[in-house]
Design an enzyme around this catalytic site. Structure first.
Site, PDB file in Angstrom:
ATOM      1  N   TYR A  11       0.824  -1.229   0.000  1.00 40.94           N
ATOM      2  CA  TYR A  11       0.000   0.000   0.000  1.00 40.94           C
ATOM      3  C   TYR A  11       0.859   1.281   0.000  1.00 40.94           C
ATOM      4  O   TYR A  11       0.868   2.035  -0.981  1.00 40.94           O
ATOM      5  CB  TYR A  11      -0.946  -0.045   1.197  1.00 40.94           C
ATOM      6  N   ASP A  31       9.896  -7.214  -3.939  1.00 46.49           N
ATOM      7  CA  ASP A  31       8.697  -7.600  -3.180  1.00 46.49           C
ATOM      8  C   ASP A  31       8.458  -9.090  -3.407  1.00 46.49           C
ATOM      9  O   ASP A  31       8.630  -9.579  -4.525  1.00 46.49           O
ATOM     10  CB  ASP A  31       7.504  -6.778  -3.707  1.00 46.49           C
ATOM     11  N   THR A 116       6.518   3.647  12.863  1.00 45.75           N
ATOM     12  CA  THR A 116       5.088   3.739  13.184  1.00 45.75           C
ATOM     13  C   THR A 116       4.840   4.422  14.522  1.00 45.75           C
ATOM     14  O   THR A 116       5.680   4.334  15.436  1.00 45.75           O
ATOM     15  CB  THR A 116       4.478   2.314  13.224  1.00 45.75           C
ATOM     16  N   TYR A 140       4.360  -5.984  17.064  1.00 46.22           N
ATOM     17  CA  TYR A 140       4.555  -5.191  15.846  1.00 46.22           C
ATOM     18  C   TYR A 140       5.327  -3.905  16.155  1.00 46.22           C
ATOM     19  O   TYR A 140       6.328  -3.583  15.513  1.00 46.22           O
ATOM     20  CB  TYR A 140       3.201  -4.868  15.193  1.00 46.22           C
ATOM     21  N   PHE A 207     -15.456  -0.382  17.505  1.00 52.17           N
ATOM     22  CA  PHE A 207     -14.795  -1.075  18.614  1.00 52.17           C
ATOM     23  C   PHE A 207     -14.728  -0.186  19.859  1.00 52.17           C
ATOM     24  O   PHE A 207     -13.696   0.403  20.162  1.00 52.17           O
ATOM     25  CB  PHE A 207     -13.392  -1.524  18.199  1.00 52.17           C
TER      26      PHE A 207
HETATM   27  N1  UDP Z   1     -11.955   0.432  14.116  1.00 56.44           N
HETATM   28  C1  UDP Z   1     -13.304   0.145  14.360  1.00 56.44           C
HETATM   29  N2  UDP Z   1     -13.900  -0.801  13.581  1.00 56.44           N
HETATM   30  C2  UDP Z   1     -13.237  -1.492  12.612  1.00 56.44           C
HETATM   31  C3  UDP Z   1     -11.869  -1.194  12.369  1.00 56.44           C
HETATM   32  C4  UDP Z   1     -11.262  -0.224  13.147  1.00 56.44           C
HETATM   33  O1  UDP Z   1     -13.926   0.730  15.224  1.00 56.44           O
HETATM   34  O2  UDP Z   1     -13.837  -2.368  11.976  1.00 56.44           O
HETATM   35  C5  UDP Z   1     -11.298   1.463  14.932  1.00 56.44           C
HETATM   36  C6  UDP Z   1     -10.082   0.961  15.691  1.00 56.44           C
HETATM   37  O3  UDP Z   1     -10.469   0.448  16.940  1.00 56.44           O
HETATM   38  C7  UDP Z   1      -9.243   2.239  15.807  1.00 56.44           C
HETATM   39  C8  UDP Z   1      -9.604   3.014  14.542  1.00 56.44           C
HETATM   40  O4  UDP Z   1     -10.817   2.447  14.061  1.00 56.44           O
HETATM   41  O5  UDP Z   1      -9.666   2.984  16.927  1.00 56.44           O
HETATM   42  C9  UDP Z   1      -8.555   2.888  13.464  1.00 56.44           C
HETATM   43  O6  UDP Z   1      -8.258   1.524  13.298  1.00 56.44           O
HETATM   44  P1  UDP Z   1      -7.363   0.990  12.106  1.00 56.44           P
HETATM   45  O7  UDP Z   1      -7.326  -0.510  12.234  1.00 56.44           O
HETATM   46  O8  UDP Z   1      -7.826   1.554  10.818  1.00 56.44           O
HETATM   47  O9  UDP Z   1      -5.927   1.606  12.371  1.00 56.44           O
HETATM   48  P2  UDP Z   1      -4.975   1.541  13.678  1.00 56.44           P
HETATM   49  O10 UDP Z   1      -5.200   2.830  14.400  1.00 56.44           O
HETATM   50  O11 UDP Z   1      -5.337   0.330  14.466  1.00 56.44           O
HETATM   51  O12 UDP Z   1      -3.611   1.469  13.085  1.00 56.44           O
END
Ligand code: UDP
Length: 330
Positions: A11, A31, A116, A140, A207
């Protein structure tokens, strides 16, 4: 410059390759296509190989006259890194060591490294500056932190020049619509919400809505992938032998999960069903960058600020490519 992009079919790597080529650089991609897409790499510029194949890396760097490396090849599923840390330490740490040693053999002494905000764990102060303590809460994040430390040692001992760019939430797609985000499995919020708009998913699960944030959902700093790519090119120009840059890349503006979903509803014109479920383990409530050091050091300015233009960009790609690159299962 002649630049080798490991993970350049993934990506962020593919977008960096696209911007590099547009700026007249000579791009080669290395890759193994374990997660990347053949169609995302520039035509005729893909060398298929794994980071553990040091001989192949040396051969590619020498034969193509490579002057610098951008290292995107890494596994990046936080949850999987908890259940299968060996996979992550092998690829992200041992694989990167193999790359760094191949660079030494080939006489390539500049690297831009994908780090990150996960290296900060749960930050004490937000917006997060580079001075924040780096205390990852998952394997990670540790793999990336370990490699930042290794590169500092290599800079000191071997004269490596590096930039560790600490990404916040990469999102969006190339402005000409040619490449975009396609993960398998997809776990990121924006593509999942847009899948609901496309009818590919019934609803988006939120979430947790009991976080200490204004609407109770987690806040993240969404940064457009082209802005990330621009920062890589500027960082490449600033790297000096024997020294490292450590820079946050975000916009400084956060958006909550609810705000992202609302922006997706406005951009797509679709009712997007959402349901609150339990928190996802390991999610800090708020991750927003203080990216003033990157702005100052690189003369960099993100062009996409605010969640709506980022969602518009992502929607352009997802609407035109509902099956992503269409190479699932290959
Ligand atoms: N999130 C959510 N539902 C989903 C995927 C992600 O509520 O199906 C929330 C996740 O808990 C976080 C935010 O969206 O607070 C961003 O999540 P993502 O996985 O995109 O990126 P991260 O911050 O984990 O790198």
């Amino acid at each position: 410059m002649k630049v080798l992009l490991t993970g350049g079919a993934g990506y962020v790597g593919s977008h960096a390759g696209w911007v590099l080529a547009r700026n007249g650089h000579d791009v080669w991609v290395f890759d193994d296509l374990s997660y990347g897409h053949r169609a995302a790499a520039p035509a005729g510029r893909l060398v298929e190989g794994n980071l553990m194949d040091g001989d192949l890396l040396v051969d590619v760097m020498k034969s193509k006259g490579i002057e610098a490396v951008m290292h995107f090849a890494a596994f990046a599923y936080v949850g999987e890194s908890v259940t299968d840390p060996g996979k992550y330490y092998q690829n992200n740490v041992v694989g990167t060591l193999s790359l760094l040693d191949a660079m030494r053999t080939a006489g390539v002494d500049k690297i831009v490294f994908s780090s990150t905000c996960a290296t900060y764990g749960v930050p004490e102060i937000v917006p997060i500056t580079e001075q924040e303590k780096q205390a990852p809460i998952n394997p990670y994040g540790y793999t990336k932190l370990v490699m930042e430390r290794v590169m500092a040692d290599y800079a000191h001992a071997y004269g490596l020049g590096y930039a560790a760019l600490r990404y916040f939430n990469a999102s969006g797609a190339a402005s000409d619509g040619s490449i975009g985000e396609d993960h398998d499995p997809e776990t990121h919020l924006i593509p999942l919400v847009l899948d609901v708009a496309l009818g590919k998913r019934k609803e988006i699960l939120i979430f947790g809505d009991d976080y200490p944030t204004p609407d109770g959902t987690c806040i993240r700093d969404y940064i457009h992938v082209e802005d990330l790519a621009d920062a890589h090119i500027l960082a490449l120009e600033k790297i000096t032998p024997g020294a490292g840059l450590h820079l946050n890349l975000g916009t400084g503006a956060g958006a909550s999960v609810q705000e992202v979903i609302q922006a997706c509803r406005e951009v797509t014109g679709c009712d997007i069903a959402a349901r609150v479920v339990d928190r996802r383990p390991g999610d800090p409530p708020m991750l927003v960058a203080d990216a003033s050091l990157a702005r100052k050091t690189l003369g960099w300015e993100p062009k996409f600020v605010g969640i709506k233009p980022i969602v518009e960009s992502a929607w352009g790609w997802h609407k035109a490519h509902p099956e992503g690159y269409g190479d699932r299962g290959k």
